[in-house]
Design a protein around this motif. Structure first.
Motif, PDB file in Angstrom:
ATOM      1  N   LYS A 115       0.810  -1.215   0.000  1.00 13.52           N
ATOM      2  CA  LYS A 115       0.000   0.000   0.000  1.00 13.52           C
ATOM      3  C   LYS A 115       0.844   1.265   0.000  1.00 13.52           C
ATOM      4  O   LYS A 115       0.618   2.176  -0.815  1.00 13.52           O
ATOM      5  CB  LYS A 115      -0.925  -0.001   1.213  1.00 13.52           C
ATOM      6  N   HIS A 116       1.806   1.327   0.925  1.00 13.42           N
ATOM      7  CA  HIS A 116       2.511   2.582   1.158  1.00 13.42           C
ATOM      8  C   HIS A 116       3.802   2.735   0.355  1.00 13.42           C
ATOM      9  O   HIS A 116       4.383   3.829   0.343  1.00 13.42           O
ATOM     10  CB  HIS A 116       2.825   2.735   2.643  1.00 13.42           C
ATOM     11  N   ARG A 117       4.241   1.662  -0.304  1.00 16.21           N
ATOM     12  CA  ARG A 117       5.437   1.781  -1.137  1.00 16.21           C
ATOM     13  C   ARG A 117       5.092   1.486  -2.600  1.00 16.21           C
ATOM     14  O   ARG A 117       5.142   2.366  -3.459  1.00 16.21           O
ATOM     15  CB  ARG A 117       6.531   0.818  -0.648  1.00 16.21           C
ATOM     16  N   GLN A 118       4.710   0.259  -2.886  1.00 18.26           N
ATOM     17  CA  GLN A 118       4.615  -0.163  -4.280  1.00 18.26           C
ATOM     18  C   GLN A 118       3.461   0.501  -5.029  1.00 18.26           C
ATOM     19  O   GLN A 118       3.659   1.078  -6.111  1.00 18.26           O
ATOM     20  CB  GLN A 118       4.502  -1.693  -4.330  1.00 18.26           C
ATOM     21  N   LEU A 119       2.264   0.416  -4.465  1.00 18.30           N
ATOM     22  CA  LEU A 119       1.134   1.046  -5.148  1.00 18.30           C
ATOM     23  C   LEU A 119       1.268   2.572  -5.153  1.00 18.30           C
ATOM     24  O   LEU A 119       0.844   3.232  -6.101  1.00 18.30           O
ATOM     25  CB  LEU A 119      -0.176   0.624  -4.497  1.00 18.30           C
ATOM     26  N   ILE A 179       4.137   4.250  -5.366  1.00 23.30           N
ATOM     27  CA  ILE A 179       5.092   4.582  -6.426  1.00 23.30           C
ATOM     28  C   ILE A 179       4.446   4.399  -7.791  1.00 23.30           C
ATOM     29  O   ILE A 179       4.640   5.215  -8.705  1.00 23.30           O
ATOM     30  CB  ILE A 179       6.362   3.711  -6.280  1.00 23.30           C
ATOM     31  N   LEU A 180       3.655   3.349  -7.929  1.00 20.83           N
ATOM     32  CA  LEU A 180       2.967   3.116  -9.202  1.00 20.83           C
ATOM     33  C   LEU A 180       1.995   4.247  -9.513  1.00 20.83           C
ATOM     34  O   LEU A 180       1.931   4.741 -10.650  1.00 20.83           O
ATOM     35  CB  LEU A 180       2.236   1.770  -9.130  1.00 20.83           C
ATOM     36  N   GLU A 181       1.253   4.692  -8.498  1.00 21.90           N
ATOM     37  CA  GLU A 181       0.321   5.802  -8.693  1.00 21.90           C
ATOM     38  C   GLU A 181       1.074   7.077  -9.053  1.00 21.90           C
ATOM     39  O   GLU A 181       0.648   7.861  -9.916  1.00 21.90           O
ATOM     40  CB  GLU A 181      -0.510   6.011  -7.434  1.00 21.90           C
ATOM     41  N   SER A 182       2.203   7.297  -8.398  1.00 19.87           N
ATOM     42  CA  SER A 182       3.014   8.479  -8.699  1.00 19.87           C
ATOM     43  C   SER A 182       3.513   8.437 -10.135  1.00 19.87           C
ATOM     44  O   SER A 182       3.515   9.457 -10.835  1.00 19.87           O
ATOM     45  CB  SER A 182       4.188   8.553  -7.722  1.00 19.87           C
ATOM     46  N   TYR A 183       3.922   7.269 -10.583  1.00 22.11           N
ATOM     47  CA  TYR A 183       4.400   7.142 -11.959  1.00 22.11           C
ATOM     48  C   TYR A 183       3.286   7.463 -12.955  1.00 22.11           C
ATOM     49  O   TYR A 183       3.486   8.208 -13.921  1.00 22.11           O
ATOM     50  CB  TYR A 183       4.944   5.740 -12.219  1.00 22.11           C
ATOM     51  N   LEU A 184       2.114   6.893 -12.719  1.00 19.15           N
ATOM     52  CA  LEU A 184       1.015   7.100 -13.651  1.00 19.15           C
ATOM     53  C   LEU A 184       0.581   8.565 -13.694  1.00 19.15           C
ATOM     54  O   LEU A 184       0.059   9.035 -14.709  1.00 19.15           O
ATOM     55  CB  LEU A 184      -0.159   6.196 -13.269  1.00 19.15           C
ATOM     56  N   ALA A 185       0.817   9.286 -12.612  1.00 17.55           N
ATOM     57  CA  ALA A 185       0.488  10.713 -12.589  1.00 17.55           C
ATOM     58  C   ALA A 185       1.515  11.557 -13.341  1.00 17.55           C
ATOM     59  O   ALA A 185       1.184  12.610 -13.898  1.00 17.55           O
ATOM     60  CB  ALA A 185       0.368  11.197 -11.146  1.00 17.55           C
ATOM     61  N   ASP A 186       2.785  11.078 -13.363  1.00 18.35           N
ATOM     62  CA  ASP A 186       3.838  11.874 -14.014  1.00 18.35           C
ATOM     63  C   ASP A 186       4.967  10.936 -14.472  1.00 18.35           C
ATOM     64  O   ASP A 186       6.034  10.873 -13.848  1.00 18.35           O
ATOM     65  CB  ASP A 186       4.371  12.923 -13.041  1.00 18.35           C
ATOM     66  N   PRO A 187       4.750  10.207 -15.565  1.00 19.13           N
ATOM     67  CA  PRO A 187       5.775   9.260 -16.021  1.00 19.13           C
ATOM     68  C   PRO A 187       7.114   9.924 -16.319  1.00 19.13           C
ATOM     69  O   PRO A 187       8.175   9.343 -16.041  1.00 19.13           O
ATOM     70  CB  PRO A 187       5.152   8.672 -17.294  1.00 19.13           C
ATOM     71  N   ALA A 188       7.089  11.127 -16.874  1.00 14.12           N
ATOM     72  CA  ALA A 188       8.346  11.775 -17.264  1.00 14.12           C
ATOM     73  C   ALA A 188       9.245  12.023 -16.066  1.00 14.12           C
ATOM     74  O   ALA A 188      10.480  11.922 -16.167  1.00 14.12           O
ATOM     75  CB  ALA A 188       8.043  13.092 -17.985  1.00 14.12           C
ATOM     76  N   PHE A 189       8.645  12.351 -14.929  1.00 13.31           N
ATOM     77  CA  PHE A 189       9.431  12.600 -13.722  1.00 13.31           C
ATOM     78  C   PHE A 189      10.204  11.341 -13.322  1.00 13.31           C
ATOM     79  O   PHE A 189      11.397  11.401 -13.004  1.00 13.31           O
ATOM     80  CB  PHE A 189       8.501  13.040 -12.593  1.00 13.31           C
TER      81      PHE A 189
END
Length: 529
Positions: free
Chosen positions: A38-42, A44-54
């Protein structure tokens, strides 16, 4: 390729996955898996989907390999979002458990003010009922502990999410294990069996014993193209004959990072093994170079660079016993290694408390010396400094311990004086506490305290103090994360100006000034006593 006389190739890397994430100890234990999901993998995945370029820009910098950035490995965003939704659905019990532990923590904070605790049991979330004991510590603060063996019988332990993913050869670009799922199937064959399956012993034994790969594929449940690709992982090249045991004395073989093999004429002990594979572009010993029989595997502490699920599962059928630190508090921060290994199918596991010893093999003894430091001042008890007595010699594996209080070692001269060799890591900088334990904490520390409470080991002066106290006749620096083939596990990136490198040089100079041989172990090496 059919017929007998084929061996699993020495280059094949069998990676354990839990719902497509690389399996390390905190992803195995039901106490910690949901929190990390919950607090690491998902997250980070959510963060990526919000801003892949970052994220893409961040991972382009090799020094950020261990940062909270997802390496998409070419997987398109729609597939990643589909995977995210699948993870939330299939891992629902794990996520609910993490939420329910949070609810229990809130209940204790609100109402456990010194009053009796029995009235709170009926108010616990259903998933925790019968699994937990509520207590007060000696400061009067409310606490709790889990009955961990029961957790491995509950729905929180999801064996059906486990699988072994076989790669034809190690991937030099594999992302750091905490942060990125392994979704691509290029050059992979997935064996959808839980880690405790006896069929995996048959698979891993085929590195050393010839099999019919097509028949084995059928027993493993592989069909169609999966079975066809599995067969191509086999070769007619037999593994090398094992190196004979020394006729006298003790031989040490360095396997990389904290992996050490000790052999006498009678016994064979393997410490903190994390082994690489052939054809990865580097010179080092691999699984096929190990003895066919191992009297004991000894694990010092439950960090991913010391407890390799990948290596341990491949050695399960070859080791008589696994010796681990005992004393786990049954808390989210401190899952028990012995309970975990039994759930993984290891039949004989010995857990040692402080200063307890175990006799292994014909004439070898392992003693658990207390391990201070490296865990950011958290109440972690699943750790020990193994003292191994074998072939009339004594070896101290101080791994990542910090010599915070020399009086500890002065109190046990009968155990520590006259050590033939001391092994110690000098990762004296370390990551902030939240890097590993952040997903598990009930309350986030301040940024200042998080950065000050680090997962750091000893510096040169501390290590030299311990070497003097033990009278170590030789000193070895190891477990530094220098091995490039293990970077996806250690996350370590050094240069010539790194503090860890500087401290290593200082310790070697200090030892040389006292006439004590000292060296940095790297890659592979062999020494004898």
């Amino acid at each position: 390729m059919t017929g007998t006389g084929h061996y699993l190739a020495a280059s094949v890397s069998p990676q354990p996955l839990v719902h497509r994430w690389y399996a390390y100890p905190h992803l195995i234990s039901p106490l910690t898996a949901g929190f990390n999901l919950k607090h690491r993998q998902l997250a980070i995945l959510e963060s990526y989907l919000a801003d892949p370029a970052f994220h893409d820009e961040a991972i382009s910098n090799p020094s950020r390999i261990a940062g909270p950035f997802l390496d998409a490995q070419g997987v398109p965003e729609d597939k990643l979002r589909e995977f995210q939704e699948q993870a939330v659905r299939e891992c629902a019990p794990l996520l609910r458990f993490a939420d329910d532990v949070g609810e229990m923590r809130a209940l204790l904070r609100a109402e456990a003010d010194g009053r009796p605790l029995p009235s709170l049991y009926p108010r616990l979330p259903e998933s925790l009922r019968g699994l937990v004991e509520l207590t007060y510590d000696d400061f009067g603060q409310a606490s709790y502990r889990f009955f961990e063996p029961l957790l491995y019988r509950s729905e929180q332990y999801r064996r059906e999410l486990q699988r072994i993913s076989l790669r034809r050869a190690p991937d030099p670009a594999q992302p750091f294990i905490f942060n990125s799922p392994l979704l691509t199937d290029d050059d992979r064959v997935d064996v959808a069996l839980p880690f405790d399956s006896p069929l995996l012993d048959e698979l891993f034994q085929s590195r050393w014993e010839a099999v019919d790969p097509a028949a084995l594929a059928e027993r493993l449940g592989l069909t169609g193209s999966g079975a066809e690709r599995f067969v191509t992982l086999y070769s007619t090249d037999a593994p090398p004959a094992p190196v004979p045991k020394p006729e006298s004395g003790v031989r040490m073989r360095y396997l990389g990072h904290a992996g050490i093999l000790l052999e006498s004429a009678q016994d064979c002990v393997l410490l903190d093994p994390i082994l690489g594979y052939r054809d990865d572009g580097h010179q080092h010993l691999t699984l096929v170079d190990l003895p066919r029989h191992i009297d004991a595997i000894v694990l010092s502490h439950a960090h991913a660079d010391h407890v390799s699920i990948e290596t341990l599962l491949q050695l399960r059928h070859r080791a008589d016993v696994v010796v681990v630190p005992g004393g786990s508090a049954g808390t989210v921060l401190d899952p028990a290694l012995d309970a975990m290994l039994r759930a993984l199918g290891f039949q004989t596991v010995t857990a040692l408390g402080d200063l307890q010893s175990a006799r292994i093999g014909a004439a070898c003894t392992v003693t658990a010396i207390p391990f201070l430091g490296e865990h950011a001042d958290l109440a972690i008890r699943s750790k020990m400094v193994p003292l191994v007595e074998i072939g009339g010699r004594r070896f101290l594996f101080a791994t990542d311990t910090v010599v915070l209080e020399p009086e500890l070692h002065r109190r046990i001269p009968d155990l520590l004086e006259g050590v033939d060799a001391m092994f110690i890591g000098l990762e004296c900088v370390g990551a902030p506490m939240s890097w590993l334990y952040g997903p598990l904490l009930a309350a986030r520390p301040s940024r200042e305290n998080d950065r000050r409470r680090r997962l750091a080991g000893s510096d040169a002066a501390m290590a030299d103090t311990l070497a003097r106290l033990t009278g170590a006749r030789r000193v070895y620096v190891y477990a530094m994360g220098f091995e490039p083939w293990l970077r996806h596990l250690t996350g370590s990136v050094y240069d010539a100006d790194s503090e860890q490198v500087r401290q290593t040089g200082l310790l070697l100079e200090m030892c040389a000034g006292r006439g004590v041989p000292a060296e940095l172990l790297h890659g592979q090496g062999e020494r004898s006593w």
